[in-house]
Design a protein around this motif. Structure first.
Motif, PDB file in Angstrom:
ATOM      1  N   PRO A 114       0.812  -1.230   0.000  1.00  0.00           N
ATOM      2  CA  PRO A 114       0.000   0.000   0.000  1.00  0.00           C
ATOM      3  C   PRO A 114       0.844   1.277   0.000  1.00  0.00           C
ATOM      4  N   LEU A 115       2.121   1.158   0.328  1.00  0.00           N
ATOM      5  CA  LEU A 115       2.983   2.346   0.376  1.00  0.00           C
ATOM      6  C   LEU A 115       3.704   2.610  -0.942  1.00  0.00           C
ATOM      7  N   ARG A 116       3.428   1.815  -1.977  1.00  0.00           N
ATOM      8  CA  ARG A 116       4.143   1.943  -3.242  1.00  0.00           C
ATOM      9  C   ARG A 116       3.324   2.679  -4.292  1.00  0.00           C
ATOM     10  N   LEU A 117       3.990   3.474  -5.079  1.00  0.00           N
ATOM     11  CA  LEU A 117       3.404   4.050  -6.281  1.00  0.00           C
ATOM     12  C   LEU A 117       3.828   3.159  -7.432  1.00  0.00           C
ATOM     13  N   ALA A 134       2.216  10.136 -13.621  1.00  0.00           N
ATOM     14  CA  ALA A 134       1.789  11.257 -14.458  1.00  0.00           C
ATOM     15  C   ALA A 134       1.209  12.373 -13.591  1.00  0.00           C
ATOM     16  N   HIS A 135       0.445  12.007 -12.555  1.00  0.00           N
ATOM     17  CA  HIS A 135      -0.096  12.997 -11.621  1.00  0.00           C
ATOM     18  C   HIS A 135       1.034  13.736 -10.915  1.00  0.00           C
ATOM     19  N   MET A 136       2.078  13.020 -10.576  1.00  0.00           N
ATOM     20  CA  MET A 136       3.230  13.651  -9.905  1.00  0.00           C
ATOM     21  C   MET A 136       3.887  14.690 -10.815  1.00  0.00           C
ATOM     22  N   ARG A 137       3.990  14.379 -12.107  1.00  0.00           N
ATOM     23  CA  ARG A 137       4.607  15.329 -13.031  1.00  0.00           C
ATOM     24  C   ARG A 137       3.758  16.590 -13.166  1.00  0.00           C
ATOM     25  N   LYS A 138       2.430  16.439 -13.088  1.00  0.00           N
ATOM     26  CA  LYS A 138       1.540  17.593 -13.229  1.00  0.00           C
ATOM     27  C   LYS A 138       1.437  18.408 -11.950  1.00  0.00           C
ATOM     28  N   ALA A 139       1.113  17.742 -10.863  1.00  0.00           N
ATOM     29  CA  ALA A 139       0.750  18.443  -9.629  1.00  0.00           C
ATOM     30  C   ALA A 139       1.864  18.515  -8.605  1.00  0.00           C
ATOM     31  N   GLY A 140       2.950  17.799  -8.812  1.00  0.00           N
ATOM     32  CA  GLY A 140       3.980  17.710  -7.788  1.00  0.00           C
ATOM     33  C   GLY A 140       4.972  18.862  -7.803  1.00  0.00           C
ATOM     34  N   ALA A 151       3.604  15.439  -3.965  1.00  0.00           N
ATOM     35  CA  ALA A 151       2.243  15.919  -4.222  1.00  0.00           C
ATOM     36  C   ALA A 151       1.337  15.366  -3.131  1.00  0.00           C
ATOM     37  N   PRO A 152       0.339  16.145  -2.692  1.00  0.00           N
ATOM     38  CA  PRO A 152      -0.578  15.636  -1.675  1.00  0.00           C
ATOM     39  C   PRO A 152      -1.450  14.508  -2.220  1.00  0.00           C
ATOM     40  N   ASN A 153      -1.826  13.593  -1.339  1.00  0.00           N
ATOM     41  CA  ASN A 153      -2.771  12.534  -1.706  1.00  0.00           C
ATOM     42  C   ASN A 153      -3.874  12.494  -0.651  1.00  0.00           C
ATOM     43  N   PRO A 154      -5.025  11.915  -0.967  1.00  0.00           N
ATOM     44  CA  PRO A 154      -6.144  11.912  -0.017  1.00  0.00           C
ATOM     45  C   PRO A 154      -6.051  10.820   1.049  1.00  0.00           C
ATOM     46  N   LEU A 155      -4.950  10.088   1.100  1.00  0.00           N
ATOM     47  CA  LEU A 155      -4.818   8.963   2.023  1.00  0.00           C
ATOM     48  C   LEU A 155      -4.213   9.410   3.347  1.00  0.00           C
ATOM     49  N   PRO A 212       8.565   6.979   9.493  1.00  0.00           N
ATOM     50  CA  PRO A 212       7.844   7.309  10.738  1.00  0.00           C
ATOM     51  C   PRO A 212       7.954   8.776  11.146  1.00  0.00           C
ATOM     52  N   SER A 213       9.014   9.462  10.721  1.00  0.00           N
ATOM     53  CA  SER A 213       9.195  10.857  11.129  1.00  0.00           C
ATOM     54  C   SER A 213       8.753  11.850  10.052  1.00  0.00           C
ATOM     55  N   LEU A 214       8.025  11.374   9.038  1.00  0.00           N
ATOM     56  CA  LEU A 214       7.568  12.257   7.966  1.00  0.00           C
ATOM     57  C   LEU A 214       6.091  12.576   8.123  1.00  0.00           C
ATOM     58  N   ALA A 215       5.702  13.750   7.621  1.00  0.00           N
ATOM     59  CA  ALA A 215       4.283  14.108   7.573  1.00  0.00           C
ATOM     60  C   ALA A 215       3.565  13.144   6.641  1.00  0.00           C
ATOM     61  N   HIS A 216       2.300  12.854   6.916  1.00  0.00           N
ATOM     62  CA  HIS A 216       1.552  11.876   6.132  1.00  0.00           C
ATOM     63  C   HIS A 216       0.596  12.551   5.166  1.00  0.00           C
ATOM     64  N   GLY A 217       0.175  11.796   4.155  1.00  0.00           N
ATOM     65  CA  GLY A 217      -0.771  12.299   3.178  1.00  0.00           C
ATOM     66  C   GLY A 217      -0.107  12.831   1.913  1.00  0.00           C
ATOM     67  N   PHE A 218       1.038  12.241   1.531  1.00  0.00           N
ATOM     68  CA  PHE A 218       1.755  12.706   0.354  1.00  0.00           C
ATOM     69  C   PHE A 218       2.179  11.529  -0.522  1.00  0.00           C
ATOM     70  N   ASP A 219       2.277  11.798  -1.820  1.00  0.00           N
ATOM     71  CA  ASP A 219       2.923  10.884  -2.746  1.00  0.00           C
ATOM     72  C   ASP A 219       4.326  11.441  -2.972  1.00  0.00           C
ATOM     73  N   VAL A 220       5.328  10.581  -2.871  1.00  0.00           N
ATOM     74  CA  VAL A 220       6.725  10.995  -2.994  1.00  0.00           C
ATOM     75  C   VAL A 220       7.396  10.117  -4.047  1.00  0.00           C
ATOM     76  N   VAL A 221       8.057  10.756  -5.009  1.00  0.00           N
ATOM     77  CA  VAL A 221       8.804  10.024  -6.024  1.00  0.00           C
ATOM     78  C   VAL A 221      10.258  10.464  -5.955  1.00  0.00           C
TER      79      VAL A 221
END
Length: 119
Positions: free
Chosen positions: A4-7, A14-20, A33-37, A72-81
């Motif tokens: 569940p943690l993988r893109l 493609a979303h990362m290239r546009k919105a990230g 880029a933010p994600n709704p999770l 564990p020490s990162l803010a949550h709710g993001f997609d990271v590439v």
């Protein structure tokens, strides 16, 4: 890294290239880029410019290890590439870890330690 943690899907990248937003270091490029999770999802890109399959898999494995420790020490709710750049090949683990943490801090994903206030 847990599934569940993988893109993985092309649409996610493609979303990362546009919105990230992108942050660069000589060793890697980090897109966020933010994600709704309620958790972060991570993607790793290692192109053939890095070298053969052994080199690419080694770099990917090191990057996954760094992210696994930092998650564990990162803010949550993001997609990271993380996109590896050619100078990363042959670098020690500590240098790659430092480069990744630097980019994560630039992106504002690192939470402050408990008891420390935000400026």
């Amino acid at each position: 890294m847990q599934r569940p943690l993988r893109l993985r899907r092309q649409e996610d990248f493609a979303h990362m290239r546009k919105a990230g937003r992108t942050y660069r270091h000589p060793f890697l490029t980090l897109s966020v880029a933010p994600n709704p999770l309620s958790h972060n999802r991570y993607g790793f890109v290692t192109s053939k410019r890095l070298g053969n399959a052994v080199v690419r898999n080694t770099v990917r494995r090191v990057l996954r290890g760094v992210i696994r420790q930092a998650d564990p020490s990162l803010a949550h709710g993001f997609d990271v590439v993380l996109v590896a750049r050619p100078p990363i090949v042959g670098q020690p683990y500590q240098a790659i870890e430092q480069a990744t943490v630097t980019c994560l801090k630039q992106a504002g994903l690192c939470k402050p330690p408990v008891g420390e206030q935000l400026p």
